[in-house]
Every structure is written in structure tokens, then in C-alpha cells.
Design a protein around this motif. Structure first.
Motif, mmCIF file in Angstrom:
data_model
loop_
_atom_site.group_PDB
_atom_site.id
_atom_site.type_symbol
_atom_site.label_atom_id
_atom_site.label_comp_id
_atom_site.label_asym_id
_atom_site.label_seq_id
_atom_site.Cartn_x
_atom_site.Cartn_y
_atom_site.Cartn_z
ATOM 1 N N GLY A 33 44.232 81.794 34.819
ATOM 2 C CA GLY A 33 44.292 82.760 35.906
ATOM 3 C C GLY A 33 43.375 82.377 37.044
ATOM 4 N N ALA A 34 43.205 83.293 37.969
ATOM 5 C CA ALA A 34 42.337 83.089 39.128
ATOM 6 C C ALA A 34 41.636 84.398 39.448
ATOM 7 C CB ALA A 34 43.146 82.619 40.326
ATOM 8 N N GLU A 35 40.395 84.301 39.886
ATOM 9 C CA GLU A 35 39.598 85.478 40.224
ATOM 10 C C GLU A 35 38.700 85.195 41.420
ATOM 11 O OE1 GLU A 35 40.039 88.271 38.942
ATOM 12 O OE2 GLU A 35 40.742 88.015 36.884
ATOM 13 N N PRO A 36 38.438 86.209 42.279
ATOM 14 C CA PRO A 36 37.343 86.083 43.252
ATOM 15 C C PRO A 36 36.017 86.162 42.514
ATOM 16 C CG PRO A 36 38.256 88.284 43.299
ATOM 17 C CD PRO A 36 39.119 87.497 42.355
ATOM 18 N N GLY A 88 34.704 77.480 47.988
ATOM 19 C CA GLY A 88 34.131 78.541 48.787
ATOM 20 C C GLY A 88 33.602 78.070 50.117
ATOM 21 N N PHE A 89 33.034 79.013 50.842
ATOM 22 C CA PHE A 89 32.506 78.800 52.187
ATOM 23 C C PHE A 89 31.145 79.473 52.260
ATOM 24 C CE2 PHE A 89 31.792 80.510 56.450
ATOM 25 C CZ PHE A 89 32.004 79.396 57.252
ATOM 26 N N VAL A 90 30.129 78.776 52.761
ATOM 27 C CA VAL A 90 28.798 79.343 52.905
ATOM 28 C C VAL A 90 28.338 79.206 54.356
ATOM 29 C CG1 VAL A 90 28.071 78.954 50.534
ATOM 30 C CG2 VAL A 90 27.749 77.145 52.215
ATOM 31 N N ASP A 101 33.460 82.886 47.536
ATOM 32 C CA ASP A 101 34.144 81.884 46.730
ATOM 33 C C ASP A 101 34.999 82.551 45.664
ATOM 34 O OD1 ASP A 101 32.310 82.704 44.829
ATOM 35 O OD2 ASP A 101 31.591 80.705 44.346
ATOM 36 N N GLY A 102 35.826 81.740 45.030
ATOM 37 C CA GLY A 102 36.693 82.183 43.949
ATOM 38 C C GLY A 102 37.003 80.998 43.055
ATOM 39 N N PHE A 103 37.758 81.237 41.979
ATOM 40 C CA PHE A 103 37.969 80.152 41.030
ATOM 41 C C PHE A 103 39.266 80.339 40.238
ATOM 42 C CE2 PHE A 103 35.705 83.501 38.878
ATOM 43 C CZ PHE A 103 36.228 83.536 37.590
ATOM 44 N N SER A 155 21.464 84.908 41.102
ATOM 45 C CA SER A 155 22.567 85.861 41.100
ATOM 46 C C SER A 155 23.804 85.328 41.821
ATOM 47 C CB SER A 155 22.131 87.166 41.766
ATOM 48 O OG SER A 155 21.754 86.909 43.107
ATOM 49 N N THR A 156 23.632 84.283 42.638
ATOM 50 C CA THR A 156 24.744 83.721 43.405
ATOM 51 C C THR A 156 25.118 82.372 42.821
ATOM 52 O OG1 THR A 156 23.877 84.812 45.376
ATOM 53 C CG2 THR A 156 25.543 83.104 45.712
ATOM 54 N N ASP A 157 26.366 82.206 42.411
ATOM 55 C CA ASP A 157 26.735 81.053 41.598
ATOM 56 C C ASP A 157 26.547 79.722 42.315
ATOM 57 O OD1 ASP A 157 29.302 82.239 42.937
ATOM 58 O OD2 ASP A 157 29.877 80.189 42.458
ATOM 59 N N TRP A 158 26.682 79.672 43.651
ATOM 60 C CA TRP A 158 26.517 78.383 44.320
ATOM 61 C C TRP A 158 25.047 77.965 44.433
ATOM 62 C CZ3 TRP A 158 29.310 82.215 47.271
ATOM 63 C CH2 TRP A 158 28.534 82.917 48.198
#
Length: 387
Positions: free
Chosen positions: A74-77, A384-386, A52-54, A151-154
Motif C-alpha cells: 500500500g501507500a501512506e502519507p 518528499g520535499f523539505v 513526505d509519503g511512502f 520525531s521527523t523521519d527525514w
């Protein structure tokens, strides 16, 4: 000084990991479908991951701001994760490769990094011996036992990580053991804490599940001996006082915390308190006692028969002594964030609106051109994609 994401008590490689064995685990904000593959002579393996990114925008930038003059949009992975677990049999294993980073109030967003650990992008890599359903022992690069947030944001209710999460450590090299009896599950780690190579850190986690919807967890960390300057720490820094580096207070810290997991239907609520401190040690530059206190309430509600859910978090922090555990030394503040989530199959879209108010700016700048503003607003839109 956790610049990166940290712990995963969702890890399957423990066999009977503390929280999942005890029940009452908060569901992930984004549901990840279980996927199994044929591992040949290794047997059936669990495979999971995602990316994912944002996009982000925030207020408070300026010459004398905590942010400096960095761009305010801005945008970041964010995360690129792949995890393989052998969850059954006498010998099991977990391998997780995960370049990632975290988002915090008061800190400029940064892209995910693959240079966090001694093992580069390898977040976890350990072998587990499970002689009985109640006991497992793991050796390798193991997950931390500190704190609730994943540790994983989703897996979290919110996109922005809390001040509690910031001061926790991440994966480390060492050995871990988990034992479950009835409604009680106990885990203990022995390792090198902040990936320092100094094996003097013991962590513990005990979870008691009163029933399927109520579980209390207590966790703590004790640092034995001394982790001196110029040893490795996360992100290729050292434990010296220079940048990029980890102040000696972090790698010589002790921690105590607790959280309560309550579920009622589609609602999950988790209150948490945490205290971390470092004792005086003149040989490594810790000339005064220093500590950080944090408290938060995390909530998550899934709307029935819709692709929507919403998460929320309120957290507070306070720094004591000369160490800037989070933001400035002597600073304190309260933050709130709301995160709606839409998911269809493997795809998801999430947003967050958040506000930080500094009740004390402390020894340093706040926000705005003059560094005197106590408020920061941030907005995030991620996708994102899971699998």
C-alpha cells in the motif's frame, strides 16, 4: 505506546538545547536548508518544514498474524510539517504543526494523523525566556527529552522507527529549562507525560561533549504519584485498558537511557540503550512488575561529492511481565534495516529494506497464517520535499 513520532531535540526553541549546545550532533539523513523570514515586530524568524509519503510491502500477514489480514502492500502519507521559531532575544517562541505517524516492524503502517494531541495537529507551541546565553526556560507544549530518534523521519538514518522509540512519550504540556556550562548541557521537563492532563512527570537530559565529534547523553523519566484510568492520552484514547487506549503501564512508567554520538568525517555512529518499567500498583490494574529493555546502533554515511547517503540500524528488544510494551507481552526480537537516500536540492527519495526476527513470540501471535513464523521482511520507498 507511541503510535506517533516523538521527540525533537533538534528543536531550536530552547535557545540552547542540550545536544545542539553541546556539539557532536548527528547530521540529518536529509539536509534541510535554513530559511529565514522577516517577522516584522517579531524580528527574524526561522521557517522550516516538509512533506513526505511512502509505498510499502511486507511479509507475514495472515489470519493469526500480528498484522491480521490487512493488506500487505500500500501507500501512506507520513509527515506534513511546518515549524516557525523565533531563536533570538529575551523572549523567543516555537510553533510546530505536524500531522504525522511512524512505521515499525510488526505493526501495520498507518497514515499520519492530526488528532494525536489535545491541541490537535499542533506538535509544539511554547514561549521561551532566555535571560542569558546559558539559560532558557520554556512554557507550553514542549518536546520530550526521551531517546535519540527524531520525531521527523527525514532527520533519522532509517525510515523504520525502532522498538526503543515505540515506548517513549511525545510532546507534553509543561515547563522546561536548559542550562549550559562549558561542555555540559542539562535540560529538565515537568509536565503531563503522555498528554494525560496529570502533571506528575519529570524528565531529564544531560549531555557532555568531549569534543566536536564525541558526546555522551544520559536521559531519564520519573513518574510521581498515579495517573489513573479514563484520562486522555495520545490519539484521543484513554489510559484505561480498552482500545483505543493506553495501558496504565505506559502512563505510569519510569525510564532510563543513554546514547553516545560519535562522528568521524562523513560517518556518524550512535549506540543507545534504554530501560522502561512500571511498578506494581493494584489500584490501576498493575498487579505485576513489567518492563522493556531496548538497545540499538544507528549509523549514517554520506558519500562525498554525491547526492547519496546510506543509513543503517540494528536494534533489539525484550519485554518482561504482562505488558506488551512492543508487540507481544514476553516477546523479544532483533531487527535490522538499511536505508539509502538520494537528495537533490529540496527533493529527496529514500528506501529501506528491513528484517525482524522474534527470538521469542511471547503471549500472542507471530507472523504468517498460523501466527507461528518468527520473521518479517519489509520494504519501503518514500519521497518528499523539505524547505
Amino acid at each position: 505506546m507511541k503510535r506517533i513520532s516523538m521527540r525533537a531535540l533538534l528543536c531550536a526553541g530552547f535557545g540552547v538545547v542540550a545536544m545542539s549546545a553541546a556539539g557532536g550532533v548527528a547530521q540529518a539523513q536529509v539536509s534541510v536548508p535554513k530559511m529565514t523570514i522577516d517577522g516584522g515586530p517579531l524580528g527574524t524568524l526561522d521557517l522550516s518544514g516538509g512533506i513526505d509519503g511512502f509505498f510499502y510491502g511486507y511479509s507475514g500477514a495472515g489470519t493469526n498474524s500480528l498484522f491480521g489480514n490487512g493488506k500487505s502492500v500500500g501507500a501512506e502519507p507520513r509527515v506534513a510539517d511546518i515549524k516557525v521559531v523565533k531563536p533570538t532575544g529575551l523572549v523567543q517562541f516555537t510553533i510546530e504543526v505536524k500531522p504525522d505517524d511512524s512505521v515499525y516492524f510488526g505493526i501495520h503502517p498507518s497514515p499520519m494523523t492530526a488528532t494525536t494531541f489535545t491541541l490537535g495537529p499542533v506538535y509544539a507551541a511554547y514561549v521561551t525566556l532566555a535571560p542569558t546565553p546559558a539559560l532558557s526556560i520554556s512554557v507550553g507544549q514542549i518536546y520530550s527529552l526521551e531517546g535519540w530518534e527524531s520525531s521527523t523521519d527525514w532527520n533519522n538514518a532509517n525510515l523504520i522507527d525502532s522498538s526503543l522509540y515505540y515506548v517513549e512519550n511525545s510532546s507534553s504540556r509543561g515547563v522546561s529549562a536548559t542550562y549550559t556550562v562549558g561542555k555540559l548541557s542539562v535540560s529538565a521537563n515537568y509536565g503531563d507525560g503522555f498528554d494525560s492532563g496529570a502533571f506528575n512527570v519529570v524528565q531529564g537530559l544531560a549531555t557532555y561533549a568531549f569534543d566536536a565529534n564525541n558526546a555522551l547523553s544520559l536521559y531519564g523519566t520519573v513518574n510521581f504519584g498515579r495517573t489513573g484510568p479514563n484520562t486522555f492520552a495520545y490519539g484521543n484514547g484513554t489510559t484505561g485498558t480498552g482500545y483505543p487506549g493506553y495501558n496504565a503501564a505506559y502512563v505510569n512508567s519510569n525510564m532510563a537511557g543513554a546514547y553516545y554520538d560519535y562522528t568521524s568525517g562523513n560517518l556518524n555512529i550512535v549506540p543507545e540503550v534504554q530501560y522502561v518499567y512500571s511498578k506494581v500498583d493494584h489500584k490501576i490494574g498493575l498487579d505485576k512488575f513489567t518492563s522493556n529493555f531496548g538497545a540499538e546502533i544507528i549509523a549514517n554515511y554520506t558519500f562525498p561529492k554525491t547526492p547519496w547517503s546510506v543509513g543503517g540500524m540494528v536494534n533489539a528488544f525484550s519485554n518482561v511481565g504482562p505488558q506488551a510494551w512492543y508487540l507481544n507481552a514476553h516477546s523479544a526480537g532483533v531487527a535490522v534495516g538499511i536505508t539509502p537516500t538520494w537528495q537533490k536540492g529540496h527533493f529527496f527519495v529514500r528506501g529501506e529494506a528491513g528484517l525482524l526476527h522474534l527470538t521469542s513470540i511471547g503471549s500472542g501471535y507471530g507472523f504468517g497464517s498460523n501466527g507461528t513464523s518468527r520473521n518479517q521482511v519489509i520494504g519501503i520507498l518514500g519521497a518528499g520535499f523539505v524547505f
